[in-house]
Design an enzyme around this catalytic site. Structure first.
Site, PDB file in Angstrom:
ATOM      1  N   HIS A  38       0.830  -1.197   0.000  1.00  0.00           N
ATOM      2  CA  HIS A  38       0.000   0.000   0.000  1.00  0.00           C
ATOM      3  C   HIS A  38       0.868   1.252   0.000  1.00  0.00           C
ATOM      4  CE1 HIS A  38      -4.398  -0.908   1.095  1.00  0.00           C
ATOM      5  NE2 HIS A  38      -3.870  -2.003   0.609  1.00  0.00           N
ATOM      6  N   GLU A 105      -6.448  -0.639  -6.361  1.00  0.00           N
ATOM      7  CA  GLU A 105      -7.381   0.167  -5.574  1.00  0.00           C
ATOM      8  C   GLU A 105      -7.020   1.631  -5.754  1.00  0.00           C
ATOM      9  OE1 GLU A 105      -5.911  -1.728  -2.214  1.00  0.00           O
ATOM     10  OE2 GLU A 105      -7.545  -3.161  -1.987  1.00  0.00           O
TER      11      GLU A 105
END
Length: 321
Positions: A38, A105
């Site tokens: 991330h 994402e």
């Protein structure tokens, strides 16, 4: 026999602390590890997000565990850059590395400033990227002009054998389509019937390799403490697909779940103070057809979870039944 692994959450723990945690997990009996990839945490309370690829080199050198990482080619990462990273880790640590590949994402990808494509386009871009990376890891010089563009790329330092590519899928439809290219599948804990559909779709379509489950859980000396940890750290889990793929900022996740009750979070996180209850609930999930399970304690403090689960949970899940 089920392989039980430790999930290293970059969104919640600083990189040095996460390195110590994965070393402790190996000593406690966990058989493998995986990490998130991330750029941002899911919420402001988590407040971390180390660089997965830098950390993986250190973690694999510091342990003897096999490691996986869930990553997304096509926007934040050009597939040539990812192929080079895959090749380097597999060359240094043969047979110990696997990437799980998804379509991404917005919270990680929006920083490029490029438009966030609709899901069908993201899936098509992912498949194109996988083709590029497969060819590069086979030693080819690659040019490609499509949803991703590549000009005469080559990865020079290659492993003897490319790492397996796992598909990251939460729906039966995605699992079915992934069977055409994947060397295995990873999904996340959801309703048992939904998990059966995911497994069945992948296998029925000819999907090969291991099927892996990631489980978010919370453990503490009392149920109330475990529930408070889950509510504090992992209420973002209440934002499911497709919304969670399209939210760009941690603040937006926080706003969506600001008024969520602790009991709601317990519907998405396995919460218990009893290791035996965790064993039973995890064993029920594994029995659906999973070869490997990775456990993510959603708290920022990992030591008690690692020690207790290493002694009282992992041995039961790895029994050859």
């Amino acid at each position: 026999m089920t392989l039980v692994g430790f999930h290293a959450s970059h969104e919640q723990i600083p990189p040095a602390g996460l390195l110590r945690a994965v070393q402790r997990a190996e000593q406690a009996g966990f058989q493998a590890a995986m990490c998130s990839d991330h750029l941002a945490p899911w919420g402001l309370r988590q407040a971390e997000s180390g660089h997965a690829w830098t950390w993986l080199g250190a973690a694999m050198q510091a342990t003897s565990l096999p490691f996986g990482v869930v990553t997304a080619p096509g926007q934040r990462y050009h597939p040539v850059v990812l192929a080079q990273a895959f090749a380097t880790l597999e060359s240094m640590f043969p047979g110990r590395f696997w990437p799980a590949i998804g379509s991404g994402e917005a919270m990680n990808e929006h920083v490029t400033g490029d438009p966030w494509p609709p899901k069908p386009e993201r899936d098509a871009r992912m498949v194109e990227s996988i083709g590029v990376m497969r060819r590069l890891l086979a030693g080819d010089e690659v040019s490609h002009d499509g949803l991703v563009r590549v000009h005469r790329a080559r990865v020079w330092s290659l492993p003897e054998t490319p790492p397996p590519f796992l598909a990251a899928a939460v729906s039966a439809e995605k699992a079915r389509s992934a069977a055409a290219w994947a060397d295995g599948l990873i999904t996340v804990k959801q309703d048992p019937e939904a998990l059966r559909r995911v497994i069945g779709a992948y296998r029925d379509a000819g999907g090969r390799g291991p099927i892996t489950l990631q489980v978010h859980l919370s453990y503490a000396p009392t149920y109330d403490e475990a529930l408070a940890i889950a509510h504090e750290q992992w209420r973002n889990g209440l934002v499911g697909p497709p919304d969670c793929w399209d939210i760009a900022l941690p603040e937006e996740f926080d706003a969506r779940v600001a008024h969520a009750a602790p009991e709601e979070v317990a519907e998405t996180v396995l919460v218990s103070a009893d290791p035996a209850e965790h064993v039973d609930r995890l064993a029920d999930l594994v029995s659906l057809g999973f070869d490997r399970v990775f456990l993510h304690h959603v708290g920022a403090e990992q030591d008690a979870f690692i020690d207790v689960f290493g002694e009282r949970v992992v041995p039961h899940l790895t029994e050859d039944t």
